[in-house]
Design an enzyme around this catalytic site. Structure first.
Site, PDB file in Angstrom:
ATOM      1  N   ARG A  86       1.875   8.931  -7.603  1.00 57.88           N
ATOM      2  CA  ARG A  86       2.414   7.649  -8.190  1.00 57.88           C
ATOM      3  C   ARG A  86       3.262   7.718  -9.124  1.00 57.88           C
ATOM      4  O   ARG A  86       4.253   7.043  -9.270  1.00 57.88           O
ATOM      5  CB  ARG A  86       1.103   6.682  -7.960  1.00 57.88           C
ATOM      6  CG  ARG A  86       0.604   6.379  -6.726  1.00 57.88           C
ATOM      7  CD  ARG A  86      -0.771   5.535  -6.938  1.00 57.88           C
ATOM      8  NE  ARG A  86      -1.368   5.333  -5.629  1.00 57.88           N
ATOM      9  CZ  ARG A  86      -2.136   4.548  -5.615  1.00 57.88           C
ATOM     10  NH1 ARG A  86      -3.085   4.136  -6.559  1.00 57.88           N
ATOM     11  NH2 ARG A  86      -2.499   4.321  -4.289  1.00 57.88           N
ATOM     12  N   ARG A 116      -4.154   8.785 -11.289  1.00 56.14           N
ATOM     13  CA  ARG A 116      -5.077   8.583 -10.008  1.00 56.14           C
ATOM     14  C   ARG A 116      -4.442   8.914  -8.808  1.00 56.14           C
ATOM     15  O   ARG A 116      -3.385   8.194  -8.567  1.00 56.14           O
ATOM     16  CB  ARG A 116      -5.873   7.372 -10.034  1.00 56.14           C
ATOM     17  CG  ARG A 116      -6.740   7.092  -8.818  1.00 56.14           C
ATOM     18  CD  ARG A 116      -7.800   6.008  -9.059  1.00 56.14           C
ATOM     19  NE  ARG A 116      -6.809   4.794  -8.781  1.00 56.14           N
ATOM     20  CZ  ARG A 116      -6.332   4.166  -7.662  1.00 56.14           C
ATOM     21  NH1 ARG A 116      -6.456   5.145  -6.694  1.00 56.14           N
ATOM     22  NH2 ARG A 116      -5.688   3.227  -7.817  1.00 56.14           N
ATOM     23  N   SER A 175       0.980  -1.207  -0.137  1.00 56.29           N
ATOM     24  CA  SER A 175       0.008  -0.125  -0.167  1.00 56.29           C
ATOM     25  C   SER A 175       0.770   1.232  -0.079  1.00 56.29           C
ATOM     26  O   SER A 175       1.817   1.261   0.660  1.00 56.29           O
ATOM     27  CB  SER A 175      -0.907  -0.028   1.286  1.00 56.29           C
ATOM     28  OG  SER A 175      -1.406   1.336   1.350  1.00 56.29           O
TER      29      SER A 175
END
Lengths: 247, 667
Positions: free
Chosen positions: B338, B464, B285
């Site tokens: 990311r 995203r 995560s």
């Protein structure tokens, strides 16, 4: 490493089924158990044989789809893992490995290692929810403080992945660990308390109708549960059930 | 008028959704009983949509390929879900969540959709708590928050590292309640293989019962596709083995435009590949970047020694470590978005600093966090002058409480203990921002065919942000679609049941059966996986984290050739009318082989770098993505024309009226 696999083969729910033997070679200890099964299946396909059917999806221990009984244990040796998280380093070169499906009257075999676990869904449908509609007008999420201890316990119960290892492990094929996890989660939270009585009665009734056995407190389910769901939940379910049936 | 009408309501941004809801047509409760809706997929978007539509009174048929709706891959989402609640009082607001999401998406999303998403985000948390979702709480009993990449506030709600599981089980319980009431008919182990269009409207699907192999016809007044993303086109990804593009692709071939297929999210923190047999990659995560520091050695000789096992990461002195994210992006540090974090890892590994045998791994180190938390904990417990061992012991406990299940998962896979030695991580394909083009109503270019969640393209632009996928899936399913679909269905109250014996259903069924028999009777020599792995390699090498014109042109040719080879030489054992997982896989890979080509075509046409789409030709001197807002501030929606390579481009110009377009900076 080289291994001998003894695998349960069963064409469909009506077939009697039997163990078959398959050798596999050059298995890396870093492979997951299911990757080893992939190697076997590719071998079978390319040699014109029927590959072994098995359930799997996320391959990271959370979807609850994989379900193999390996060397007499649900999800194989090792604690706190599902079959997809089992790695071949847990075995030795030359080992013989026995692979079977979950065995329980309430989980009929579909093919080979694939079983039908829709009985679990029906138990949840009997009451494993809070009856609120999605209006967007529920009260603010922080309106009711929930003691951290209760929230944490509810979370621990809620981590059940519904794989069915508890049923497969239990000598009575009892689903009490699974059912109690949901009953506990919701009974511990103020949002779930409102319907706690009816929920306990309905879910237990459905569980019995599905043909799951009773609990005789051996605790094997807790040992084999990949998510470490505690036996405490069964005690809580019994308490909830008793409360509900006497009032 | 262009075919692409986004149908964004008039008025100021913050009033659009309210005004829209005030003026749409409604279906009265008695009439809802006369209307059927098909929902394909039971993840966060599908599960919540099916449950909400049934609560409203529609007759819902829901489909999933898994053995239970509870197993959809939303369940694997770890870190959390964003909501603009501002419980932390750190300045969060609907506008800020909107702003962060548009900026995080590198200005390639539709403003009105994103604002609506931010607006309903708070309701999601209220709804989930009411359902009994056990979010993490503080000692005072209120909800806890954590921080995620690309933002400066703490707005992420979580349930340890299993947030997706808890939210999905919440949606599953709502769905189960409707199944029990008979308002949802659930079809487990069913896969949609064709969309049926009657008189220009989506009116049903052809599905295969995966247990018996039977081909079934299902009709409805509208079809909602909540079938997730297409990351498995890369073979190796963090997606579940069964995740696929088939439903969306069949809709595309029937006329639904496919938007921005090249926008793929490569997640920076995944467990590196260990061998050729690998079947999937496991995510660690993003929440770990709250406390983990990412580094590689500064000296190439240290890298060599680590690879050869002569040095351990702990032996590298602090001054000899390159915390490259903190170095390059001082203001966001390890919490850059990311796409930025992934490219930075690739840059270091390409330069030869990768720390494992394959040279494709960097360290994610928790030792500073363990020490920091240990000291705080010692203060809380009133321990004076704690020893270093005591601090570390206390710190490990804090880290375990936060990330215990993730650390355990890592150890199971790699046999390394991350409390003692840093994790090794590398980027992997995780999420696809592209998907079926939808208007403000979430309707595709086929009337009556909707797409929600990851299956559509709408809210994340070119990248995203963490903890936004769960938000979007549930927003679409719980709070957006139930309104927007009503406006469409209000015209169907007199239609009556849609018959399944029409020529359109006949034709669709015949087409499905033809493809299945072609696969079964092919008598080739190679397994489905053989082709899927080769496709994955082309995609990763030439359409992966960084792309260039030459590679993309090669990919276009190679994918088309591979597809031809697949149809000549694939071998599918067994029969059509039985439980046959290989046949399921074959159909999915056949569609990936078409999508892959469109993916490359889209990446080739977009002569700019933005978010998850990085073209080597278009970068700043510092190696950052260089957008071209003059020529490419549009969503690329592709229309199918008989072959994936012949698709025709339609542009939806993106207008930014509430946000100024800027070079995205996290420095």
């Amino acid at each position: 490493m080289n291994l001998t696999l003894k695998i349960w083969r069963q064409k469909n729910s009506k077939d009697k089924g039997k163990m078959e033997t398959y050798p596999v070679k050059d298995i890396s200890p870093d492979m997951s158990f299911l990757e080893m099964m992939d190697v076997l299946n590719n071998q079978l396909i390319e040699s014109g044989q029927d590959p072994v059917a098995f359930d799997h999806d996320c391959r990271e221990g959370i979807c609850g789809m994989c379900s193999m009984f390996i060397n007499g244990e649900a999800h194989g040796p090792g604690r706190g893992i599902t079959t997809c998280q089992l790695h071949m380093r847990s075995f030795k070169d030359g080992d013989t490995i026995y692979i079977e499906p979950w065995r329980a009257a309430a989980f009929p075999v579909i093919k080979d290692l694939v079983v039908d676990r829709s009985s679990f869904d029906r138990v949840i449908q009997a009451g494993g929810y809070v009856s609120v509609n999605t209006s967007g007008n529920t009260q603010d999420a922080n309106a009711i403080p929930v003691p951290k201890e209760d929230a944490d316990k509810a979370f621990d119960a809620a981590t059940c992945i519904g794989c069915g290892a508890c049923v497969a492990t239990c000598k009575n094929s009892s689903a009490m660990l699974f059912v109690s996890a949901k009953i506990s989660q919701l009974a511990l939270l103020p949002q779930g308390k409102v319907e706690a009585k009816q929920r306990a009665l309905n879910m237990v009734k459905q569980m019995d109708e599905e043909g799951f056995g009773n609990c005789s407190n051996t605790g094997a389910c807790e040992v084999e549960c990949p998510k470490g769901i505690s036996l405490e939940n069964i005690a809580r379910m019994n308490r909830e059930y008793l409360k509900a049936s006497t009032s | 008028m262009s075919k692409l009408d986004s149908k964004v309501p008039e008025g100021p941004l913050k009033d659009k959704w309210t005004n829209y809801k005030d003026h749409i047509n409604l279906v009265n409760p008695a009439n809802k009983r006369l209307i059927d809706v098909i929902v394909v997929g039971t993840g966060l978007a599908g599960g919540s949509a099916a449950a909400s539509l049934a609560e409203l009174g529609y007759n819902v048929k829901a489909f999933c390929f898994q053995d239970s709706p509870r197993r959809a891959h939303s369940i694997a989402a770890q870190g959390g879900i964003n909501a603009a609640k501002n419980y932390q009082g750190d300045g969060d607001s609907t506008y800020r969540l909107f702003y962060d999401t548009v900026k995080g998406g590198d200005y390639r999303s539709r403003e009105a959709n994103v604002y609506r998403l931010a607006e309903v985000s708070a309701n999601i948390i209220d709804q989930c708590v009411a359902q009994g979702v056990p979010f993490a709480r503080e000692y005072g009993g209120l909800l806890d928050n954590r921080s995620f990449g690309g933002v400066l506030v703490s707005r992420t709600f979580y349930a340890k590292g299993q947030t997706g599981q808890q939210l999905l089980l919440g949606a599953y319980s709502a769905l189960s309640r409707q199944i029990a009431r008979g308002k949802v008919t659930m079809y487990n182990r069913h896969e949609m293989l064709e969309l049926v269009i009657v008189d220009g409207k989506a009116r049903g699907i052809i599905a295969r019962n995966l247990v018996t192999g039977e081909i079934e016809r299902h009709s409805a007044h509208a079809v909602v596709l909540c079938t997730g993303g297409y990351g498995n086109v890369f073979f190796l990804s963090t997606n579940a083995m069964g995740s696929n593009v088939t439903a969306a692709w069949k809709a595309h071939k029937q006329g639904a435009f496919f938007a921005n297929p090249c926008y793929t999210q490569i997640h920076p923190t995944c467990i590196p590949v260990s061998g050729d047999y690998q079947s999937k990659l496991t995510l660690m995560s993003e929440s770990l970047r709250n406390d983990g520091r990412i580094w590689v050695p500064k000296k190439i000789e240290d890298v060599k020694a680590i690879r050869e096992g002569k040095l351990k990461p702990k032996d590298i002195k602090e001054e000899d470590r390159d915390y490259y994210l903190e170095r390059r992006y001082p203001s966001f540090g390890n919490l850059v978005p990311r796409d930025v974090a992934s490219r930075a890892a690739k840059e270091r590994c390409d330069a030869g600093f990768g720390v494992n045998k394959t040279g494709e791994a960097v360290f994610l180190d928790f030792s500073s966090a363990i020490e920091r938390y240990g000291k705080t904990e010692a203060n809380i417990q009133g321990i004076e002058n704690p020893s270093k061992e005591k601090i570390i012991e206390l710190g490990k406990k804090v880290v375990e409480a936060k990330y215990g299940n993730l650390f355990q998962m890592y150890e199971k896979i790699t046999d390394d203990n991350p409390y003692e030695t840093p994790m090794k991580i590398y980027p992997a394909v995780h999420y696809t921002m592209g998907g079926l083009w939808v208007d403000y109503n979430l309707m595709t270019t086929i009337p009556g065919c909707y797409a929600c969640g990851e299956a559509n393209f709408s809210d994340h632009g070119a990248n995203r942000l963490g903890a936004s996928a769960l938000m979007q899936g549930l927003a679409d399913g719980y709070f957006v679609l139930p309104y927007t679909i009503g406006d469409y269905l209000s015209k169907d109250i007199r239609t009556g049941k849609i018959p399944t014996n029409s020529p359109e259903f006949d034709a669709a069924e015949a087409k499905v059966k033809e493809q299945l028999s072609k696969l079964i009777d092919n008598n080739g020599t190679k397994s489905v996986d053989y082709f899927h792995k080769r496709l994955g390699k082309i995609m990763w090498d030439k359409c992966g984290m960084a792309r260039n014109e030459k590679g993309l042109n090669e990919a276009l040719v190679e994918i088309a050739q591979l597809r031809e080879e697949f149809w000549k030489d694939v071998k599918v054992p067994g029969k059509m009318n039985e439980f046959n997982p290989e046949l399921e896989k074959a159909g999915r890979v056949a569609d990936f082989l078409e999508l892959g080509e469109l993916f490359a075509k889209d990446a080739l046409h977009r002569n700019e770098s933005c978010g998850g789409h990085f073209r080597e030709e278009y970068q700043t001197e510092e190696g950052e993505a260089k957008r071209d807002d003059v020529n490419f501030a549009y969503a690329a929606a592709w229309e199918y024309k008989g072959k994936p390579g012949d698709a025709v481009l339609h542009k939806e110009e993106l207008k930014f009226e509430n946000i100024e377009l800027k070079q995205r900076s996290y420095k």
